[in-house]
Design a protein around this motif. Structure first.
Motif, short mmCIF file in Angstrom:
data_model
loop_
_atom_site.label_atom_id
_atom_site.label_comp_id
_atom_site.label_asym_id
_atom_site.label_seq_id
_atom_site.Cartn_x
_atom_site.Cartn_y
_atom_site.Cartn_z
N VAL A 100 -12.63 19.04 -46.39
CA VAL A 100 -11.85 19.32 -45.19
C VAL A 100 -10.38 19.07 -45.52
O VAL A 100 -10.06 18.12 -46.24
CB VAL A 100 -12.32 18.41 -44.02
CG1 VAL A 100 -11.46 18.57 -42.80
CG2 VAL A 100 -13.79 18.69 -43.71
N ASP A 103 -5.04 16.70 -43.57
CA ASP A 103 -4.59 16.36 -42.22
C ASP A 103 -5.74 16.31 -41.22
O ASP A 103 -5.80 15.46 -40.35
CB ASP A 103 -3.51 17.33 -41.74
CG ASP A 103 -2.20 17.18 -42.50
OD1 ASP A 103 -1.97 16.10 -43.09
OD2 ASP A 103 -1.40 18.13 -42.50
N GLU A 104 -6.71 17.23 -41.38
CA GLU A 104 -7.86 17.25 -40.48
C GLU A 104 -8.78 16.07 -40.71
O GLU A 104 -9.27 15.46 -39.76
CB GLU A 104 -8.65 18.56 -40.65
CG GLU A 104 -7.95 19.78 -40.11
CD GLU A 104 -8.76 21.05 -40.35
OE1 GLU A 104 -10.01 20.99 -40.22
OE2 GLU A 104 -8.14 22.08 -40.66
N ASP A 107 -7.33 12.90 -39.16
CA ASP A 107 -7.56 12.82 -37.71
C ASP A 107 -9.01 12.44 -37.42
O ASP A 107 -9.29 11.60 -36.57
CB ASP A 107 -7.21 14.14 -37.03
CG ASP A 107 -5.72 14.44 -37.05
OD1 ASP A 107 -4.91 13.51 -37.27
OD2 ASP A 107 -5.37 15.63 -36.87
#
Length: 145
Positions: A100, A103-104, A107
């Motif tokens: 992934v 940044d994802e 989070d």
């Protein structure tokens, strides 16, 4: 990056969970009285060996402690993310989501970490009810005494 020997121990746990050593995973255990400049140089060298170009996630143990202060110097927006508060569930989730975008996954891990600490409350076994009941129910869901 963590206090010695936490990082290495967590990696050994992942090997147990995954049945093999996950690729692109390394620990830098900061030993007592280690020169922070030497630890930072070691961290940079380690990162250069494991980074495939998709970015690096650095997990550290205690925010504000020496390992996290060193790790913070590695942070680069969208390239190197540092998260303090590492534990085994967080590391496993990071490994399962390693493809992934950085940044994802950051989070995702932050949200997951907020909900990861749970109190496990023991359940009373049938017949162990504190009120003296047997824990059995009649056919309509009412407790039998």
């Amino acid at each position: 990056m963590s206090h010695e020997p936490l990082g290495t121990a967590l990696i050994h746990c992942t090997r147990h969970i995954f049945g093999r050593m996950p690729p692109q995973l390394a620990a830098l255990d900061v030993i007592p009285d280690e020169d922070p400049a030497a630890a930072l140089a070691g961290a940079r060298e380690l990162m250069s060996r494991i980074n495939d170009g998709s970015g690096v996630l650095v997990l550290t143990d205690i925010y504000g402690a020496t390992p996290s202060r060193i790790a913070a110097k590695l942070a680069e927006p969208h390239r190197v993310v540092v998260i303090a508060g590492v534990n085994l569930p967080l590391l496993v989730k990071a490994l399962y989501n390693r493809r992934v975008p950085l940044d994802e996954v950051t989070d995702m891990l932050s949200e997951s970490a907020r909900n990861a600490i749970l109190e496990i409350v023991p359940q009373a076994a049938p017949g162990d009810a504190a009120d003296g009941s047997t824990g059995e129910e009649d056919g309509e869901g009412n407790a039998k005494a």
